[in-house]
Write a protein that holds these residues in place. Structure first.
Motif, PDB file in Angstrom:
ATOM      1  N   GLN A 196      62.623  38.550  61.866  1.00 31.61           N
ATOM      2  CA  GLN A 196      61.473  38.780  62.456  1.00 31.61           C
ATOM      3  C   GLN A 196      60.048  37.928  61.497  1.00 31.61           C
ATOM      4  O   GLN A 196      59.264  37.449  61.996  1.00 31.61           O
ATOM      5  CB  GLN A 196      61.093  40.299  62.507  1.00 31.61           C
ATOM      6  CG  GLN A 196      61.807  40.940  63.603  1.00 31.61           C
ATOM      7  CD  GLN A 196      63.035  41.612  62.617  1.00 31.61           C
ATOM      8  OE1 GLN A 196      63.724  41.105  62.063  1.00 31.61           O
ATOM      9  NE2 GLN A 196      63.283  43.071  63.164  1.00 31.61           N
ATOM     10  N   ALA A 232      57.763  34.999  62.175  1.00 32.86           N
ATOM     11  CA  ALA A 232      56.343  35.015  62.209  1.00 32.86           C
ATOM     12  C   ALA A 232      56.021  33.902  61.371  1.00 32.86           C
ATOM     13  O   ALA A 232      55.061  32.953  61.599  1.00 32.86           O
ATOM     14  CB  ALA A 232      55.997  36.249  61.199  1.00 32.86           C
ATOM     15  N   GLN A 245      60.721  35.218  68.958  1.00 29.48           N
ATOM     16  CA  GLN A 245      62.005  36.299  68.206  1.00 29.48           C
ATOM     17  C   GLN A 245      62.589  36.907  69.366  1.00 29.48           C
ATOM     18  O   GLN A 245      62.030  37.898  70.194  1.00 29.48           O
ATOM     19  CB  GLN A 245      61.448  37.078  67.119  1.00 29.48           C
ATOM     20  CG  GLN A 245      60.554  38.077  67.507  1.00 29.48           C
ATOM     21  CD  GLN A 245      59.938  38.893  66.503  1.00 29.48           C
ATOM     22  OE1 GLN A 245      59.279  38.179  65.543  1.00 29.48           O
ATOM     23  NE2 GLN A 245      60.134  40.254  66.141  1.00 29.48           N
ATOM     24  N   ASP A 298      65.351  50.907  72.937  1.00 26.94           N
ATOM     25  CA  ASP A 298      65.554  52.661  73.114  1.00 26.94           C
ATOM     26  C   ASP A 298      65.353  52.758  74.375  1.00 26.94           C
ATOM     27  O   ASP A 298      64.397  52.119  75.237  1.00 26.94           O
ATOM     28  CB  ASP A 298      64.139  53.208  72.394  1.00 26.94           C
ATOM     29  CG  ASP A 298      64.451  53.064  70.750  1.00 26.94           C
ATOM     30  OD1 ASP A 298      65.266  52.714  70.267  1.00 26.94           O
ATOM     31  OD2 ASP A 298      63.311  53.294  70.161  1.00 26.94           O
ATOM     32  N   HIS A 341      54.716  45.305  77.741  1.00 25.34           N
ATOM     33  CA  HIS A 341      56.030  45.517  77.134  1.00 25.34           C
ATOM     34  C   HIS A 341      56.161  45.308  75.527  1.00 25.34           C
ATOM     35  O   HIS A 341      57.268  45.311  75.164  1.00 25.34           O
ATOM     36  CB  HIS A 341      56.862  44.563  78.033  1.00 25.34           C
ATOM     37  CG  HIS A 341      56.835  44.642  79.529  1.00 25.34           C
ATOM     38  ND1 HIS A 341      57.772  45.615  80.242  1.00 25.34           N
ATOM     39  CD2 HIS A 341      56.519  44.031  80.238  1.00 25.34           C
ATOM     40  CE1 HIS A 341      57.298  45.571  81.260  1.00 25.34           C
ATOM     41  NE2 HIS A 341      56.597  44.426  81.391  1.00 25.34           N
ATOM     42  N   LEU A 392      55.583  43.038  73.642  1.00 23.86           N
ATOM     43  CA  LEU A 392      56.360  41.858  72.878  1.00 23.86           C
ATOM     44  C   LEU A 392      55.943  41.749  71.627  1.00 23.86           C
ATOM     45  O   LEU A 392      54.585  41.757  71.265  1.00 23.86           O
ATOM     46  CB  LEU A 392      56.498  40.590  73.690  1.00 23.86           C
ATOM     47  CG  LEU A 392      57.051  40.800  75.184  1.00 23.86           C
ATOM     48  CD1 LEU A 392      57.296  39.231  75.975  1.00 23.86           C
ATOM     49  CD2 LEU A 392      58.328  41.345  75.137  1.00 23.86           C
ATOM     50  N   ALA A 393      56.777  41.366  70.431  1.00 24.72           N
ATOM     51  CA  ALA A 393      56.489  41.393  69.397  1.00 24.72           C
ATOM     52  C   ALA A 393      55.500  40.138  68.824  1.00 24.72           C
ATOM     53  O   ALA A 393      54.527  40.349  68.285  1.00 24.72           O
ATOM     54  CB  ALA A 393      57.760  40.583  68.248  1.00 24.72           C
ATOM     55  N   GLU A 394      55.185  39.127  69.635  1.00 23.48           N
ATOM     56  CA  GLU A 394      54.581  37.903  69.393  1.00 23.48           C
ATOM     57  C   GLU A 394      53.155  38.169  69.563  1.00 23.48           C
ATOM     58  O   GLU A 394      52.290  38.276  68.489  1.00 23.48           O
ATOM     59  CB  GLU A 394      54.896  36.781  70.043  1.00 23.48           C
ATOM     60  CG  GLU A 394      56.245  36.206  69.813  1.00 23.48           C
ATOM     61  CD  GLU A 394      57.575  36.975  70.423  1.00 23.48           C
ATOM     62  OE1 GLU A 394      57.087  37.806  71.198  1.00 23.48           O
ATOM     63  OE2 GLU A 394      58.555  36.501  70.178  1.00 23.48           O
ATOM     64  N   THR A 411      60.951  52.568  65.385  1.00 20.52           N
ATOM     65  CA  THR A 411      61.823  52.729  66.650  1.00 20.52           C
ATOM     66  C   THR A 411      62.130  51.139  67.035  1.00 20.52           C
ATOM     67  O   THR A 411      61.798  50.375  66.023  1.00 20.52           O
ATOM     68  CB  THR A 411      60.769  53.220  67.768  1.00 20.52           C
ATOM     69  OG1 THR A 411      59.725  52.302  67.851  1.00 20.52           O
ATOM     70  CG2 THR A 411      60.174  54.419  67.587  1.00 20.52           C
ATOM     71  N   SER A 412      62.871  50.963  68.241  1.00 21.95           N
ATOM     72  CA  SER A 412      63.249  49.751  68.324  1.00 21.95           C
ATOM     73  C   SER A 412      62.117  48.792  68.449  1.00 21.95           C
ATOM     74  O   SER A 412      62.117  47.576  68.234  1.00 21.95           O
ATOM     75  CB  SER A 412      64.325  49.194  69.640  1.00 21.95           C
ATOM     76  OG  SER A 412      63.528  49.631  70.646  1.00 21.95           O
ATOM     77  N   MET A 413      60.995  49.380  69.041  1.00 24.23           N
ATOM     78  CA  MET A 413      59.828  48.436  69.297  1.00 24.23           C
ATOM     79  C   MET A 413      59.186  48.138  67.973  1.00 24.23           C
ATOM     80  O   MET A 413      58.929  47.025  67.565  1.00 24.23           O
ATOM     81  CB  MET A 413      58.785  49.279  69.993  1.00 24.23           C
ATOM     82  CG  MET A 413      57.621  48.675  70.557  1.00 24.23           C
ATOM     83  SD  MET A 413      56.035  48.576  69.377  1.00 24.23           S
ATOM     84  CE  MET A 413      55.548  50.362  69.594  1.00 24.23           C
ATOM     85  N   LYS A 454      60.450  48.338  64.919  1.00 23.54           N
ATOM     86  CA  LYS A 454      61.470  47.342  64.118  1.00 23.54           C
ATOM     87  C   LYS A 454      61.254  45.825  64.369  1.00 23.54           C
ATOM     88  O   LYS A 454      61.637  45.120  63.630  1.00 23.54           O
ATOM     89  CB  LYS A 454      62.836  47.736  64.030  1.00 23.54           C
ATOM     90  CG  LYS A 454      63.113  49.190  63.542  1.00 23.54           C
ATOM     91  CD  LYS A 454      64.501  49.252  63.803  1.00 23.54           C
ATOM     92  CE  LYS A 454      65.144  50.849  63.523  1.00 23.54           C
ATOM     93  NZ  LYS A 454      66.364  51.238  63.928  1.00 23.54           N
ATOM     94  N   ASN A 455      60.828  45.521  65.599  1.00 24.65           N
ATOM     95  CA  ASN A 455      60.616  44.116  66.210  1.00 24.65           C
ATOM     96  C   ASN A 455      59.397  43.735  65.677  1.00 24.65           C
ATOM     97  O   ASN A 455      59.359  42.585  65.244  1.00 24.65           O
ATOM     98  CB  ASN A 455      60.912  44.272  67.661  1.00 24.65           C
ATOM     99  CG  ASN A 455      60.845  42.797  68.217  1.00 24.65           C
ATOM    100  OD1 ASN A 455      61.393  42.048  67.663  1.00 24.65           O
ATOM    101  ND2 ASN A 455      60.351  42.778  69.321  1.00 24.65           N
ATOM    102  N   VAL A 456      58.437  44.473  65.772  1.00 25.12           N
ATOM    103  CA  VAL A 456      57.205  43.895  65.503  1.00 25.12           C
ATOM    104  C   VAL A 456      56.612  44.093  64.130  1.00 25.12           C
ATOM    105  O   VAL A 456      55.892  43.265  63.572  1.00 25.12           O
ATOM    106  CB  VAL A 456      55.994  44.625  66.363  1.00 25.12           C
ATOM    107  CG1 VAL A 456      55.848  46.062  66.267  1.00 25.12           C
ATOM    108  CG2 VAL A 456      54.874  43.744  66.638  1.00 25.12           C
ATOM    109  N   PRO A 500      57.914  43.932  60.980  1.00 27.97           N
ATOM    110  CA  PRO A 500      58.186  42.794  59.984  1.00 27.97           C
ATOM    111  C   PRO A 500      57.452  41.502  60.239  1.00 27.97           C
ATOM    112  O   PRO A 500      56.985  40.656  59.220  1.00 27.97           O
ATOM    113  CB  PRO A 500      59.738  42.549  60.183  1.00 27.97           C
ATOM    114  CG  PRO A 500      60.257  43.979  60.619  1.00 27.97           C
ATOM    115  CD  PRO A 500      59.028  44.497  61.713  1.00 27.97           C
ATOM    116  N   ARG A 501      57.171  41.209  61.472  1.00 27.81           N
ATOM    117  CA  ARG A 501      56.401  40.141  61.903  1.00 27.81           C
ATOM    118  C   ARG A 501      54.870  40.016  61.213  1.00 27.81           C
ATOM    119  O   ARG A 501      54.324  39.260  60.721  1.00 27.81           O
ATOM    120  CB  ARG A 501      56.515  39.879  63.540  1.00 27.81           C
ATOM    121  CG  ARG A 501      55.913  38.484  64.113  1.00 27.81           C
ATOM    122  CD  ARG A 501      56.055  38.531  65.199  1.00 27.81           C
ATOM    123  NE  ARG A 501      55.774  37.012  65.809  1.00 27.81           N
ATOM    124  CZ  ARG A 501      56.297  35.789  66.021  1.00 27.81           C
ATOM    125  NH1 ARG A 501      57.414  36.116  65.760  1.00 27.81           N
ATOM    126  NH2 ARG A 501      55.591  34.705  66.247  1.00 27.81           N
TER     127      ARG A 501
END
Ligand SMILES: Cc1cc2nc3c(=O)[nH]c(=O)nc-3n(C[C@H](O)[C@H](O)[C@H](O)COP(=O)(O)OP(=O)(O)OC[C@H]3O[C@@H](n4cnc5c(N)ncnc54)[C@H](O)[C@@H]3O)c2cc1C
Ligand SMILES: Cc1cc2nc3c(=O)[nH]c(=O)nc-3n(C[C@H](O)[C@H](O)[C@H](O)COP(=O)(O)OP(=O)(O)OC[C@H]3O[C@@H](n4cnc5c(N)ncnc54)[C@H](O)[C@@H]3O)c2cc1C
Lengths: 249, 314
Positions: free
Chosen positions: A129, A133, A139, A160, B67, B69-71, B92-94, B96-98, B100-101
């Motif tokens: 990730q 970035a 990603q 999830d 939704h 999305l991370a970006e 959460t999975s959401m 954990k995705n966003v 670190p970005r």
């Protein structure tokens, strides 16, 4: 299309690590090291893209001590074309790893980078990730399916409650989940062949990346233990204990 | 300054893990603002505003965040980050995705999965599948933190914070949503459940999961979990996986059925209050962490257990 696969050398997943008695870390001498399992899945996915005629070259990169070249050899024995070792004995945090990978990518110009979703030592789940970035790329994390579609990649992600599919413009970052594929074992002839494949050696300094850690590890301790309980003789005894002793039903 | 807590939700309801992460966010000592990013998510913002100790709720209501999305979501968080010392989210999975970005865009090293706030810059987090606990101090001016919610009690209701709208940021334009398939279930979610019944490889098939494991879960009002071996074999869906690389849970009662107790599985459930293990091998490592162990064939024991519990519950 070139595919870059970062692979990390970690304590083998079968090893039960021990905390050093002085609290300075975990005992890493004389323990078996292997490629991070998620990275094996990443290598496998890249190789499948090559076998499908989509990828042209698979390059493995590892950041770590001299012995990380063994991890690269494993990737080469699986079928990667060449390796890059960014040699450092320092502790490199995910942010620094991502910065180094960004510099590698500037030289290598891959269209796709496939990483593991997490390394099983630090369990940080960050590097992919962070790299996305720093590059401003899309990603597709925790991937269970990867389909190249022209100038884009469709990534099905484990989330999830189910699965989500996203479409990312290439170049892009993908991180692997457990069920993306079953990595192959390297055959003996391929292990021999891998010895002749090239590994380039680089250094973080050479890329101008400052790897100084941002997190200070103050102590590393053993988790609070759990004592084994009792064995019960029958279902009715179990139900009675759960009701009267534990009070959970 | 303040702490920004990113809410977990499905556009309709606030997920309970948010209230747990709020407890960790509050421990940092600064006022807490909650960010709800979603589409038609007003009810979520109102639920967050009602949590005790929340100072303000920011609602970014836009199709772009439908939704998460991370970006685009990372771009929104970065635009808000200037006003905060810390950005916190339940793991959460959401998030954990966003997260670190966000951390990388802020040039900050994230602290993942904290289990304890020692002080505003020092945290405990598990490494090596929970076989060691690290105390880490962050030297970054801004902190980016994910919280292992199984380790924190939920903050209760009692707040009445104001909800403030924030505008959407430009879409970085590198990603788009295609589709989603979410399981619908009347059972509680794994991360919220008080009781979890988990099955392993020994259950043998998807049908047997339905015939043996799920009925026991239903009499207990429990969520259903699984080992990785059971998930890999297709007996149970991916998001039922408990463990180092699945969900980390700490219910009042965890019933492990036909699960050997590999360290990767233990990493996800060993903080449960009471653990019951049912396994035919009396040497199985799962018994080393179980409060109550029953040695025998799960296909004989579990149906009997189900009817005994049904009797007790009347
Ligand atoms: C001998 C040694 C001792 C260390 N001791 C500590 C310590 O005590 N505490 C501490 O916090 N850190 C320590 N580190 C650093 C740490 O192991 C990681 O390199 C770093 O923190 C990355 O975290 P992660 O692997 O959990 O990242 P994640 O984000 O979980 O990794 C995800 C993916 O990123 C890629 N990746 C990550 N790291 C590398 C890499 N080095 N090379 C290639 N690809 C990579 C892989 O594809 C991996 O699957 C040590 C490193 C070494 C070599
Ligand atoms: C990178 C990595 C990540 C992983 N992450 C996870 C994770 O997140 N979660 C996870 O669970 N695993 C994870 N694993 C896998 C883990 O190492 C184990 O392989 C897995 O947990 C084993 O599942 P199991 O206990 O169901 O199966 P087994 O180990 O095969 O155990 C089955 C058990 O059932 C018992 N049994 C058999 N028949 C009966 C019967 N009739 N009645 C009663 N008992 C019976 C047996 O005695 C045995 O103990 C991971 C592995 C790796 C490499």
């Amino acid at each position: 299309m070139k595919v870059l696969v970062p692979v990390k050398r970690v304590v083998d997943y079968n090893v039960k690590v021990r905390v050093k008695s002085d609290g300075t870390g975990v005992e890493l001498s004389h323990v078996k090291m292997s490629m991070n399992p998620f990275d094996e899945i990443a290598v496998e996915e890249a190789l499948r893209l090559k076998e499908a005629g989509i990828a042209t070259e698979v390059v493995a990169v590892s950041i770590g001590p001299a012995q990380a070249s063994e991890t690269l050899r494993t990737a080469l024995a699986m079928g990667a074309d060449r390796g890059i070792l960014v040699k450092t004995d320092a502790t490199v945090e995910p942010l620094a790893v991502a910065k180094i990978l960004k510099a590698v990518i500037a030289e290598e110009a891959p269209r796709l980078v496939i990483l593991g979703k997490q390394a099983i030592d630090d369990d940080a789940n960050q590097t992919g990730q962070m790299l996305a970035a720093l590059l401003g790329w899309g990603q597709g994390t925790f991937a269970s399916k990867v389909v190249i579609d022209g100038d884009a990649v469709l990534v099905t992600r484990e989330i999830d409650g189910g699965a989500q599919t996203v479409r990312l413009a290439l170049p892009a970052i993908v991180t692997t989940d457990l069920r993306l594929n079953e990595p192959r074992y390297a055959s003996l002839p391929n292990i021999m062949k891998a010895k002749k494949k090239p590994i380039d050696e680089k250094s973080p300094d050479g890329y101008g990346v400052d790897v100084a850690p941002r997190l200070k590890v103050l102590t590393t301790a053993e988790p609070a233990g759990r004592k084994a309980g009792v064995k019960v003789g029958s279902v009715s005894e179990l139900v009675a204990k759960l009701k009267d002793e534990a009070g959970v039903i | 300054m303040a702490t920004l807590l990113l809410a977990e939700h499905d556009n309709k309801a606030l997920n309970g893990v948010t209230a747990k992460a709020l407890t960790a966010a509050t421990a940092l000592g600064a006022p807490v603002h909650v960010l709800v990013a979603g589409q038609d998510a007003k009810a979520v913002a109102e639920a967050a505003a009602a949590l005790s100790g929340v100072d303000k709720v920011l609602l970014a209501d836009d199709a772009l965040y439908a939704h998460r999305l991370a970006e685009p979501l990372a771009a929104l968080l970065v635009s808000l980050a200037g006003g905060y010392d810390a950005i916190v989210a339940p793991s959460t999975s959401m998030t954990k995705n966003v997260l670190p970005r966000v951390a990388a865009l802020l040039d900050v090293m994230q602290v993942s999965d904290i289990i304890k706030v020692v002080s505003p810059d020092t945290f405990e987090r598990p490494i090596y599948a929970g076989n060691a606990i690290q105390t880490v101090q962050s030297t970054d001016a801004k902190k980016v933190i994910t919280v292992r919610t199984a380790s924190f009690a939920a903050t209760g209701a009692g707040g009445s914070a104001a909800v403030e709208a924030v505008g959407a940021q430009a879409d970085p334009g590198v990603s788009s949503f295609v589709d989603e398939s979410l399981a619908v279930s009347d059972r509680p979610e794994l991360t919220a459940a008080k009781i979890i019944v988990s099955g392993g490889r020994a259950v043998g098939s998807k049908e047997k999961f339905g015939e043996v494991i799920e009925p026991l879960a239903d009499v207990l009002g429990a969520a259903v979990g699984a080992s990785r071996a059971a998930v890999d074999a297709g007996y149970a869906p991916n998001d039922w996986q408990v463990g180092q690389t699945g969900k980390v849970v700490a219910p009042e009662l965890y019933v492990a059925i036909g699960i050997s107790g590999a360290i990767q599985h233990l990493a996800g459930m060993k903080d449960s209050k009471v653990i019951v293990a049912i396994n035919k091998d009396e040497e199985a490592p799962i018994f080393q962490v179980a409060d109550y162990g029953l040695v025998g064939d799960l296909f004989a024991i579990v149906p009997e257990l189900k009817s005994e519990i049904a009797k007790v519950k009347g």
